[in-house]
Scaffold this motif. Sequence first.
Motif, PDB file in Angstrom:
ATOM      1  N   MET A 152       6.879  34.340 -12.393  1.00 44.32           N
ATOM      2  CA  MET A 152       8.092  34.083 -13.168  1.00 44.32           C
ATOM      3  C   MET A 152       8.838  32.866 -12.630  1.00 44.32           C
ATOM      4  SD  MET A 152       9.891  34.920 -15.737  1.00 44.32           S
ATOM      5  CE  MET A 152       9.215  36.536 -16.165  1.00 44.32           C
ATOM      6  N   LYS A 153       9.171  31.945 -13.495  1.00 44.86           N
ATOM      7  CA  LYS A 153       9.969  30.767 -13.160  1.00 44.86           C
ATOM      8  C   LYS A 153      11.340  30.926 -13.813  1.00 44.86           C
ATOM      9  CE  LYS A 153       6.564  28.525 -11.123  1.00 44.86           C
ATOM     10  NZ  LYS A 153       6.125  27.203 -11.591  1.00 44.86           N
ATOM     11  N   ARG A 154      12.392  30.647 -13.061  1.00 47.70           N
ATOM     12  CA  ARG A 154      13.744  30.935 -13.542  1.00 47.70           C
ATOM     13  C   ARG A 154      14.595  29.659 -13.607  1.00 47.70           C
ATOM     14  NH1 ARG A 154      14.484  36.435 -13.531  1.00 47.70           N
ATOM     15  NH2 ARG A 154      12.945  37.627 -12.334  1.00 47.70           N
ATOM     16  N   ILE A 155      15.148  29.415 -14.792  1.00 48.91           N
ATOM     17  CA  ILE A 155      16.110  28.330 -15.011  1.00 48.91           C
ATOM     18  C   ILE A 155      17.494  28.951 -15.135  1.00 48.91           C
ATOM     19  CG2 ILE A 155      16.878  26.513 -16.576  1.00 48.91           C
ATOM     20  CD1 ILE A 155      13.978  26.228 -17.528  1.00 48.91           C
ATOM     21  N   VAL A 156      18.450  28.451 -14.360  1.00 43.96           N
ATOM     22  CA  VAL A 156      19.836  28.912 -14.465  1.00 43.96           C
ATOM     23  C   VAL A 156      20.693  27.749 -14.947  1.00 43.96           C
ATOM     24  CG1 VAL A 156      21.855  29.731 -13.204  1.00 43.96           C
ATOM     25  CG2 VAL A 156      19.614  30.725 -12.736  1.00 43.96           C
ATOM     26  N   LEU A 157      21.424  27.976 -16.020  1.00 46.19           N
ATOM     27  CA  LEU A 157      22.328  26.986 -16.604  1.00 46.19           C
ATOM     28  C   LEU A 157      23.754  27.415 -16.305  1.00 46.19           C
ATOM     29  CD1 LEU A 157      20.639  26.727 -20.132  1.00 46.19           C
ATOM     30  CD2 LEU A 157      20.173  25.302 -18.117  1.00 46.19           C
ATOM     31  N   ILE A 158      24.469  26.587 -15.554  1.00 45.42           N
ATOM     32  CA  ILE A 158      25.863  26.890 -15.218  1.00 45.42           C
ATOM     33  C   ILE A 158      26.761  26.085 -16.154  1.00 45.42           C
ATOM     34  CG2 ILE A 158      27.639  26.852 -13.429  1.00 45.42           C
ATOM     35  CD1 ILE A 158      25.410  26.978 -11.349  1.00 45.42           C
ATOM     36  N   THR A 211      18.736  31.715 -17.865  1.00 44.70           N
ATOM     37  CA  THR A 211      20.018  32.409 -17.745  1.00 44.70           C
ATOM     38  C   THR A 211      21.152  31.407 -17.937  1.00 44.70           C
ATOM     39  OG1 THR A 211      19.112  34.016 -16.169  1.00 44.70           O
ATOM     40  CG2 THR A 211      21.499  33.784 -16.230  1.00 44.70           C
ATOM     41  N   LEU A 212      22.136  31.772 -18.737  1.00 43.10           N
ATOM     42  CA  LEU A 212      23.341  30.957 -18.938  1.00 43.10           C
ATOM     43  C   LEU A 212      24.531  31.673 -18.327  1.00 43.10           C
ATOM     44  CD1 LEU A 212      25.042  28.654 -20.275  1.00 43.10           C
ATOM     45  CD2 LEU A 212      25.179  30.128 -22.301  1.00 43.10           C
ATOM     46  N   ILE A 213      25.315  30.947 -17.522  1.00 41.98           N
ATOM     47  CA  ILE A 213      26.524  31.501 -16.907  1.00 41.98           C
ATOM     48  C   ILE A 213      27.725  30.692 -17.386  1.00 41.98           C
ATOM     49  CG2 ILE A 213      27.716  32.033 -14.747  1.00 41.98           C
ATOM     50  CD1 ILE A 213      24.934  31.884 -13.375  1.00 41.98           C
ATOM     51  N   ASP A 214      28.712  31.379 -17.947  1.00 40.12           N
ATOM     52  CA  ASP A 214      29.929  30.697 -18.382  1.00 40.12           C
ATOM     53  C   ASP A 214      31.090  31.683 -18.343  1.00 40.12           C
ATOM     54  OD1 ASP A 214      31.993  29.368 -20.242  1.00 40.12           O
ATOM     55  OD2 ASP A 214      30.424  27.855 -20.162  1.00 40.12           O
ATOM     56  N   LEU A 215      32.280  31.168 -18.076  1.00 40.52           N
ATOM     57  CA  LEU A 215      33.470  32.017 -18.034  1.00 40.52           C
ATOM     58  C   LEU A 215      33.898  32.473 -19.421  1.00 40.52           C
ATOM     59  CD1 LEU A 215      35.840  30.555 -15.302  1.00 40.52           C
ATOM     60  CD2 LEU A 215      35.158  32.932 -15.554  1.00 40.52           C
ATOM     61  N   GLN A 216      33.490  31.729 -20.447  1.00 37.11           N
ATOM     62  CA  GLN A 216      33.889  32.055 -21.808  1.00 37.11           C
ATOM     63  C   GLN A 216      32.652  32.266 -22.671  1.00 37.11           C
ATOM     64  OE1 GLN A 216      36.273  28.537 -22.604  1.00 37.11           O
ATOM     65  NE2 GLN A 216      38.150  29.639 -22.136  1.00 37.11           N
ATOM     66  N   SER A 217      32.810  33.063 -23.708  1.00 40.29           N
ATOM     67  CA  SER A 217      31.685  33.317 -24.608  1.00 40.29           C
ATOM     68  C   SER A 217      31.621  32.290 -25.731  1.00 40.29           C
ATOM     69  CB  SER A 217      31.787  34.728 -25.207  1.00 40.29           C
ATOM     70  OG  SER A 217      33.014  34.893 -25.896  1.00 40.29           O
ATOM     71  N   ASN A 218      32.609  31.395 -25.799  1.00 42.65           N
ATOM     72  CA  ASN A 218      32.619  30.323 -26.795  1.00 42.65           C
ATOM     73  C   ASN A 218      32.863  28.998 -26.098  1.00 42.65           C
ATOM     74  OD1 ASN A 218      32.567  31.750 -29.556  1.00 42.65           O
ATOM     75  ND2 ASN A 218      34.220  32.822 -28.492  1.00 42.65           N
ATOM     76  N   ALA A 219      32.215  27.942 -26.591  1.00 43.31           N
ATOM     77  CA  ALA A 219      32.406  26.598 -26.054  1.00 43.31           C
ATOM     78  C   ALA A 219      32.975  25.707 -27.150  1.00 43.31           C
ATOM     79  CB  ALA A 219      31.079  26.015 -25.561  1.00 43.31           C
ATOM     80  N   SER A 220      34.047  24.995 -26.841  1.00 45.79           N
ATOM     81  CA  SER A 220      34.677  24.114 -27.829  1.00 45.79           C
ATOM     82  C   SER A 220      33.971  22.764 -27.859  1.00 45.79           C
ATOM     83  CB  SER A 220      36.155  23.904 -27.491  1.00 45.79           C
ATOM     84  OG  SER A 220      36.854  25.133 -27.504  1.00 45.79           O
ATOM     85  N   SER A 226      20.916  23.950 -13.441  1.00 43.75           N
ATOM     86  CA  SER A 226      21.562  22.807 -14.078  1.00 43.75           C
ATOM     87  C   SER A 226      23.045  23.106 -14.241  1.00 43.75           C
ATOM     88  CB  SER A 226      20.917  22.541 -15.445  1.00 43.75           C
ATOM     89  OG  SER A 226      21.531  21.447 -16.084  1.00 43.75           O
ATOM     90  N   ILE A 227      23.882  22.132 -13.887  1.00 39.72           N
ATOM     91  CA  ILE A 227      25.337  22.332 -13.882  1.00 39.72           C
ATOM     92  C   ILE A 227      25.977  21.476 -14.963  1.00 39.72           C
ATOM     93  CG2 ILE A 227      27.438  22.252 -12.480  1.00 39.72           C
ATOM     94  CD1 ILE A 227      25.630  22.365 -10.001  1.00 39.72           C
ATOM     95  N   ASP A 228      26.689  22.119 -15.868  1.00 39.27           N
ATOM     96  CA  ASP A 228      27.300  21.441 -17.021  1.00 39.27           C
ATOM     97  C   ASP A 228      28.630  22.111 -17.319  1.00 39.27           C
ATOM     98  OD1 ASP A 228      27.858  20.119 -19.347  1.00 39.27           O
ATOM     99  OD2 ASP A 228      26.108  20.812 -20.446  1.00 39.27           O
ATOM    100  N   ILE A 229      29.627  21.854 -16.473  1.00 41.22           N
ATOM    101  CA  ILE A 229      30.851  22.660 -16.497  1.00 41.22           C
ATOM    102  C   ILE A 229      32.089  21.916 -16.973  1.00 41.22           C
ATOM    103  CG2 ILE A 229      30.098  24.328 -14.784  1.00 41.22           C
ATOM    104  CD1 ILE A 229      31.465  22.686 -12.646  1.00 41.22           C
ATOM    105  N   GLY A 230      31.936  20.707 -17.506  1.00 34.83           N
ATOM    106  CA  GLY A 230      33.081  20.034 -18.094  1.00 34.83           C
ATOM    107  C   GLY A 230      34.017  19.418 -17.074  1.00 34.83           C
ATOM    108  N   SER A 231      35.231  19.128 -17.503  1.00 29.67           N
ATOM    109  CA  SER A 231      36.164  18.370 -16.673  1.00 29.67           C
ATOM    110  C   SER A 231      37.539  19.021 -16.659  1.00 29.67           C
ATOM    111  CB  SER A 231      36.303  16.940 -17.210  1.00 29.67           C
ATOM    112  OG  SER A 231      36.836  16.973 -18.523  1.00 29.67           O
ATOM    113  N   THR A 232      38.375  18.546 -15.750  1.00 25.52           N
ATOM    114  CA  THR A 232      39.791  18.895 -15.754  1.00 25.52           C
ATOM    115  C   THR A 232      40.576  17.674 -16.216  1.00 25.52           C
ATOM    116  OG1 THR A 232      39.980  18.252 -13.436  1.00 25.52           O
ATOM    117  CG2 THR A 232      39.568  20.579 -13.900  1.00 25.52           C
ATOM    118  N   THR A 233      41.848  17.877 -16.510  1.00 25.86           N
ATOM    119  CA  THR A 233      42.693  16.780 -16.960  1.00 25.86           C
ATOM    120  C   THR A 233      43.264  16.044 -15.754  1.00 25.86           C
ATOM    121  OG1 THR A 233      43.279  18.108 -18.881  1.00 25.86           O
ATOM    122  CG2 THR A 233      44.588  16.147 -18.478  1.00 25.86           C
TER     123      THR A 233
END
Length: 520
Positions: free
Chosen positions: A63-69, A94-103, A184-191
């Motif tokens: 089994m090979k595992r990809i985790v998307l943050i 696997t996808l990990i996110d604090l929210q179930s929707n992405a804007s 893979s890390i794709d977590i956006g930005s702060t202001t």
Amino acid sequence: MMQIIRNTATAIIASSAHTATSPNLALHHCPRNSYQKWLGSRSPIVRQNSSLMFSSTDAPDVMKRIVLIGGGHAHVQVIKALNARAIPQNVHVTLIDLQSNASYSGMVPGCVSKLYTLDQVQIDLKALAKWAGTEFICGKVVGMTLPPLNNNYVTQKLVRVEIADESTADNAPTIKDIPFDVVSIDIGSTTRQFTTVPGASQYCISTRPISDLVRRIEAEERLLMEKFSTKADSCETRVVVVGGGAAGIELSMAMRARWECINGSDNSTTKHKLSITLLDSNDELMPGESTACREALKNVMGKYRIEVLHSVLVNKVTSTHVHVAPSKESGNIKQQNKEVLYTHCIWAAGAEGDCCEMTNRKSPPKAGVYAVRSGPILIQNLMRSLNVDYTDKAEDLIEYVPQDDFLKLLMCGDGSALGFRFGIPLYGKWVWDLKNHIDQMFMDLFKVDRLLLETKRGKYDTSQYDSLVERHTQLNPEDAAILLQSDDGVDFQDAWNILRDMIASNDYKEEVLSCISSNT
């Protein structure tokens, strides 16, 4: 944005969401203490190319595992492409996110101006993951376990997640360790500076998180209408937008469109007045654009009665005033310290907190287009890094080279838009129709009720979402120049075809630009 980080038997791939940023593919050694710094930030970028070592001795059924943050613009493309019917059976995502929707950041100003609902500008991550057969975990990444750089022993690599809305009997947060082969890390930005400028976080509405921006404005609107319904005297609503970039420009026009009907304009005869002020640190808006584009933008801001204060930096926000001083980088010595009165302040000072940075070239602007364009490259490199790609070798990773320029489209809030490409301004209803079409095309990719199960195993889609399927007849340069400079009656598809032809052929581009120059 994307990035692959080399480490003996592992690779960490970081890609940008958003919103907002996204450069090039990279391989490099990474200090141990920087992982947590990345995970604590809110956006990415990219770096340089190099070799990457992977073991090819694993049995085919291991089994090979990809985790998307993070569920950013690049990762939603990964989820769709690497669905369970397309990838090998021994690959788990696997996808990990604090929210179930992405804007989707490109449509948010349209949502603020009420051209879209909040639901229309969000991607349902949970539903998309379920369709794709991707494991979805709602939670916050709080750590990562990696083997030492000088350790050749096999050590399990783990992402540690604090599960949202779960706790143990003693009220401690529930922690789960997620194994991975590649992350893979794709977590956006702060202001930018929202938490460092005194008073900003207390009194201003931030553009991040995006969903909170819309809800905060909706809440302020309800309070405003209650105030108007009980107040006999006239009153003025003063909106101040901090940040002279594309986001600030669009939001200033969005607020004009949204609140004009309930306030009245600053020069109308209605009881309540509305004024919009944009604070810009530069001597002029979008200084990197051509003179013609900057002049067109100035005219549009005047048309929508947006007051622009140039060459200022905010140094403090109180409950009633935004305190500004001359910006250090500005040559405008006439601008003095002043206090700008406001009733509502939106903080749109730009993005910061990227996961990584490009080192082999200048990083592109913080624009979501780069995250979108990097998605197909990330899809291929994730599979190649696992050494399970059907046709390519693991070491044949693809370098992401960001485009030099892109079509910039600024929503005006009233069904028209202003665009810039090749140094020429584009304005009118057709420009909005084009922007809306492009945005809807991207969003339609992730609507589960429209997704088909036709994907064959080993055939995952890595095409750009707006790639041409059929060619059209090229318009002659003279007619093309006239069409791009027109407003009424223009079919956005015809204009888009011209712009694509100009991208594809430098000779054709120069001919069209020459005709435009002759017409002005």
